[in-house]
Enzyme design. Structure first.
Site, PDB file in Angstrom:
ATOM      1  N   LEU A 584      42.551 -12.082   4.297  1.00  0.00           N
ATOM      2  CA  LEU A 584      43.962 -11.794   4.060  1.00  0.00           C
ATOM      3  C   LEU A 584      44.784 -11.891   5.326  1.00  0.00           C
ATOM      4  O   LEU A 584      45.993 -12.074   5.265  1.00  0.00           O
ATOM      5  CB  LEU A 584      44.116 -10.390   3.452  1.00  0.00           C
ATOM      6  CG  LEU A 584      43.481 -10.182   2.076  1.00  0.00           C
ATOM      7  CD1 LEU A 584      43.620  -8.725   1.661  1.00  0.00           C
ATOM      8  CD2 LEU A 584      44.134 -11.095   1.046  1.00  0.00           C
ATOM      9  N   GLY A 587      44.230  -9.090  12.709  1.00  0.00           N
ATOM     10  CA  GLY A 587      44.943  -8.172  13.563  1.00  0.00           C
ATOM     11  C   GLY A 587      44.571  -8.383  15.010  1.00  0.00           C
ATOM     12  O   GLY A 587      43.913  -9.359  15.371  1.00  0.00           O
ATOM     13  N   PHE A 589      42.520  -6.623  16.799  1.00  0.00           N
ATOM     14  CA  PHE A 589      41.115  -6.408  17.139  1.00  0.00           C
ATOM     15  C   PHE A 589      40.175  -6.714  15.976  1.00  0.00           C
ATOM     16  O   PHE A 589      38.980  -6.568  16.104  1.00  0.00           O
ATOM     17  CB  PHE A 589      40.878  -4.966  17.620  1.00  0.00           C
ATOM     18  CG  PHE A 589      41.297  -3.914  16.630  1.00  0.00           C
ATOM     19  CD1 PHE A 589      40.538  -3.603  15.512  1.00  0.00           C
ATOM     20  CD2 PHE A 589      42.476  -3.221  16.832  1.00  0.00           C
ATOM     21  CE1 PHE A 589      40.936  -2.639  14.621  1.00  0.00           C
ATOM     22  CE2 PHE A 589      42.875  -2.248  15.936  1.00  0.00           C
ATOM     23  CZ  PHE A 589      42.102  -1.958  14.833  1.00  0.00           C
ATOM     24  N   ASP A 723      54.540   0.987  15.775  1.00  0.00           N
ATOM     25  CA  ASP A 723      54.717  -0.438  15.444  1.00  0.00           C
ATOM     26  C   ASP A 723      55.319  -0.571  14.052  1.00  0.00           C
ATOM     27  O   ASP A 723      54.878  -1.396  13.255  1.00  0.00           O
ATOM     28  CB  ASP A 723      53.382  -1.179  15.523  1.00  0.00           C
ATOM     29  CG  ASP A 723      53.566  -2.692  15.499  1.00  0.00           C
ATOM     30  OD1 ASP A 723      54.703  -3.152  15.717  1.00  0.00           O
ATOM     31  OD2 ASP A 723      52.583  -3.397  15.258  1.00  0.00           O
TER      32      ASP A 723
END
EC number: 2.7.10.1
Length: 922
Positions: A584, A587, A589, A723
């Site tokens: 999907l 990120g 990490f 964020d």
């Protein structure tokens, strides 16, 4: 005072539509809507006339009532500071015009030949168009076999003209009725004239005649111009594309198929330009006879009626011009040049980049204050950033009757320089032979179709006596500096000498034995924290790492590291019941994949549910694992909430770490909004895609309300997100907003802020100033990010601060600039954004207050579908007076908020109805 100056400059930039004469003081205000187009293309037209004849030059206006016009003639014998011919005014500045303006030339003489310029201006800017008048002394009764040739050369080229005749020795050459004389630069050999290193003065009409007769054998119209690039420059530059031959042009007069004259200018085939710009494609070619040109789009004939806003086909310049391009203009554009001997073609690819429109942005700190000496020179620099074509003016503040301000409080100014961005050095104001009267305040004003911006600087003028005093003061200051510096150096040298002496007296001890001593240690990778919670108060597991450490200075040896993740029966999910699917996303990490989990729903153990699984990448580091575990532990202590992504389970045993969370089928909020933009928007994400759903204004408010509820819950759990943005809010199948990505989140228990001390990639356009500059993160900094997220929602997925470099953004935020109101937003909701962007963190609203306010707005509105062609004030339940809004109806990027108590500026239309401008023209 700053508000008054802004109001005044707004009127000034709109070219005195509502001006007032300084001398008479009589107002002549009139609010007129002006077209973006000023002059009709194709006028005035080139003309050829005999001596003693008559000709009329015609200029057609789009909006005559609001336009001023003046006629000029270019004097090629006189050059201005920028190297271009001087314009000689033929008429005063004309006003109250009709749609067609005519400049007559009667009883024409040879001196009347040359280039005539029609220059018009209104609040939309300036436009110039020109035409050549060719004057012939007399022509033979028999028409010439060859037509008139129009040639364009660059500065420094070689011009070679040939006159076809049986008597080459009897040929004479004339330029504008004056015989051309042979000299070191002009060589005349028989029927050929060659001019080396052409200059602007060589432009004009050349005629070859038989000696002793008045028979014109051939005439040539020559234009010498700067090298013209093939970029997407403005159409009002009066430049011409090369339509003639290059350095050696003898063969242009023989029969020849079309060919390109400047292939190096056609090498750029892909044009990627922001929406709203002007694009010009050129195909400079020639041939004999002169070929024609036509244009195709995606293989089909392309005409003006095929495009909203039309096109400009300048066949004599081999160019296609499209103004204010939009994403629907993307495609392949082909020029086909042909005559009876053949045809050639060339294709350009146009890609229009999506941009939110904004007014010009001026670089911080420019123009700068300047000091000059009487008789010297000075200059001011103003750097302008603008997607749409800007218009720039330099203004000087003056005094009238001993005052700098009029009775209504508006300052007096005079315009000292004006032009568009693509004109030569319009961003620089040069002042020469300065006198004491030149001292004062100067302003740089830049505007486009969206709005305007301005910044000012002062010029200080010193006399020779003042300079002498300054020199004496500087010499005295430098003397003191030298004395102090010498004393400091002497002190440092003394200390160094003392240290060296002590080292000689006490030699260093022998170093210890450096053999590495190995030891085995077991220590926590990260300290765990606990938060009181009814549902997961037991989650306080420690993660241990076993590693070999060395006491030597060499790096840690590459040994086996063992991580121990304790078994948590409340959250552990059997790995064999999980079926991984397609990725999907990724990120910083790890990565997220879609999966099917059998029996994860405790209420229905036989049910197969779709989940999202977070896992590490193959090249993940220890820190990445620690971050994922930290996020997992943080989610464990959170209760279930409708507006956050909730933890469903974990796989920690017998394999890689998997974190199972809720699946949101409609993706991120940013792409959710973009996919549902109405097709009529100029910056639609995909012009070929029909929106899946038509959003209502209530839907947008609901999005903001749900995100605020989720953040209110996180704040109650003393969690700072750090964020928050539309890309980190996910949308479920039922259009429920869920806050995601706790990778940057941090739990707080005994302190109410988190200070970042490591360097990493941060979402600067969403960060509050205290987080951006001081690395201090609080719930109030999350509120700032929520204000930016609201701006994203009401621009339907727009990008904050479009086109602004990060370095420039730092300066603008420090100076108090804020984004303007989106066009799809009410005044009331925009004021909530501005409260979220308050410079003082404690003055920002809490998430609890935001939830209450958005809930009130949500209840008061009805389900009306978005109409982006009209302002959204109609949806506001409380904003009755929209004229006092802090932003115009247009969607620009910035507004300035130097003080939190600064009053709102009047809107543009109110300015024109309430204020007058006092200006004098130099």
């Amino acid at each position: 005072m700053l508000s008054i100056l802004k109001v005044f400059i707004a009127i000034c930039f709109m070219e005195l539509v509502c001006s007032r004469s300084i001398t008479s003081g009589e107002p002549r205000a009139k609010d007129i809507r002006v077209s973006r187009h000023i002059l009709t293309p194709g006028y005035p037209e080139n003309a050829t006339v005999l001596v003693g004849g008559h000709v009329k030059l015609v200029c057609k206006l789009h909006q005559p009532a609001s336009t001023r016009l003046q006629w000029f003639k270019k004097d090629s014998n006189r050059l201005g500071p920028d190297g271009s011919p001087v314009l000689t005014a033929l008429t005063p500045l004309l006003e109250n015009l009709s749609k067609v303006n005519i400049f007559p030339l009667v009883n024409i003489s040879l001196e009347d030949a040359g280039e005539y310029v029609c220059k018009a201006e209104n609040s939309a800017g300036q436009a110039t168009r020109s035409a050549w008048v060719e004057v012939l002394s007399e022509v033979s009764e028999e028409p010439t076999e060859e037509p008139s040739e129009h040639l364009l050369l660059e500065l420094g080229d070689v011009l070679k003209l040939r006159c076809d005749t049986n008597r080459p020795g009897a040929v004479q050459w004339f330029k504008s009725g004056v015989r051309v004389q042979h000299n070191a630069r002009i060589q005349i050999r028989a029927a050929v004239m060659e001019i080396a290193d052409v200059t602007y003065e060589d432009s004009g009409v050349y005629v070859c005649m038989l000696r002793g007769t008045k028979e014109a054998l051939r005439n040539f119209t020559i234009t010498v111009a700067d090298a013209v690039g093939s970029g997407d420059d403005d159409d009002e530059d009066n430049g011409l594309d090369d339509i003639g031959p290059e350095t050696e042009n003898d063969q242009v007069y023989i029969s020849r198929a079309p060919y390109w004259t400047h292939t190096q200018r056609m090498e750029k085939k892909l044009y990627a330009v922001p929406a709203g710009n002007t694009v010009k494609f050129r195909c400079p070619a020639t041939g004999s006879p002169l070929p024609t040109i036509r244009w195709l789009k995606n293989g089909r004939e392309f005409r003006g009626e095929h495009r909203i806003g039309g096109i400009k086909l300048r066949h004599q310049h081999w160019s296609l011009v499209m103004e204010s391009v939009v994403p629907s203009d993307r495609g392949n554009y082909s020029c086909v040049v042909e005559n009876k001997y053949g045809s050639i073609a060339h294709t350009y690819l146009l890609d229009v980049l999506e941009r939110s429109p904004h007014r010009p942005i001026l670089q911080a700190g420019l123009p700068k204050n300047t000091t000059a000496i009487v008789g010297g020179d000075a200059q001011f620099l103003c750097k302008v950033y603008s997607d749409a074509q800007p218009h720039i003016q330099w203004l000087k503040h003056i005094e009238m009757n001993g005052s700098r301000y009029g009775p209504d409080g508006i300052p007096y100014v005079k315009i000292v320089k004006t032009g568009s961005l693509n004109m030569s050095e319009v961003e620089v104001l040069y002042l020469t032979n300065i006198s004491m009267e030149d001292a004062g305040e100067y302003s740089c004003l830049a505007g486009n179709s969206i709005g305007f911006s301005h910044q000012s600087a002062w010029l200080t003028v010193l006399s020779e006596e003042d300079v002498a005093k300054e020199v004496d003061l500087m010499e005295a200051k430098y003397t003191d500096i030298i004395i102090y510096a010498s004393g400091f150096l002497a002190l440092v040298m003394a200390i160094v000498i003392v240290v060296l002496c002590r080292m000689q007296v006490h030699p260093s001890r022998e170093p210890f034995d450096t053999l590495p001593v190995q030891k085995l240690s077991k220590f926590p990778l990260r300290r765990q924290y606990s938060v009181e919670s009814n549902s997961s108060g037991k989650s306080s597991a420690s993660l241990m790492r076993v590693a070999r450490l060395s006491s030597s200075c060499s790096p840690m040896l590459a040994g086996v590291m063992e991580f121990e993740l304790p078994y948590d029966p409340d959250w552990e999910f059997p790995r064999e019941n999980l079926t991984l699917g397609k990725p999907l996303g990724e990120g910083c990490f790890g990565q997220v994949v879609r999966a099917e989990a059998y029996g994860i729903n405790k209420e229905n153990q036989d049910h197969m549910a779709t989940v999202a699984v977070k896992m590490l990448k193959d090249d993940a580091t220890d820190k990445d694992l620690a971050d994922l575990i930290s996020e997992m532990e943080l989610m464990k202590v959170m209760d279930k909430h409708k507006n956050i992504i909730n933890l469903l389970g974990v796989c920690t045993q017998d394999g890689p770490l998997y974190v199972l969370v809720e699946y949101a089928s409609k993706g991120s909020l940013r792409e959710y909004l973009r996919a549902r933009r109405p097709p009529g928007m100029d910056y639609t994400f995909d012009v070929t895609k029909v929106p899946e759903e038509q959003l209502t204004f209530k839907d947008l408010v609901s999005c903001a309300y749900q995100v605020a509820r989720g953040m209110e819950y996180l704040a109650s759990k003393r969690c700072i997100h750090r964020d928050l943005a539309a890309r980190n809010v996910l949308v479920t199948e039922d259009n429920v907003m869920k806050i995601a990505d706790f990778g940057l989140a941090r739990g707080v228990h005994q302190i109410d802020y988190y200070k970042k001390t490591t360097n990493g990639r941060m979402p600067v356009k969403w960060m509050a100033p205290e987080a951006l500059f001081d690395r201090v993160y609080t719930h109030q900094s999350d509120v700032w990010s929520f204000g930016v997220l609201m701006w994203e929602i009401f621009t339907l997925g727009g990008s904050p601060y479009p086109g602004i470099p990060v370095e420039e953004l730092f300066k603008l935020l420090k100076e108090g600039h804020r984004m303007d109101k989106p066009s799809n937003c009410t005044h009331e909701l925009y004021m909530k954004m501005r409260e979220c962007w308050h410079a003082v963190p404690t003055q920002r609203p809490t998430f609890k207050q935001l939830v209450e306010e958005l809930d009130r707005v949500l209840v008061s509105i009805s389900d009306e579908y978005l109409d982006l062609s009209t302002p959204f004030e109609q949806y506001s339940p409380s904003c009755e007076d929209t004229s006092s809004s802090c932003s115009s109806d247009n969607d620009s990027v910035f507004t300035h908020d130097a003080l939190s108590t600064e009053p709102c500026l009047l809107g543009y239309h109110d300015v024109h109805s309430r204020m007058d401008l006092k200006t004098t023209m130099r």
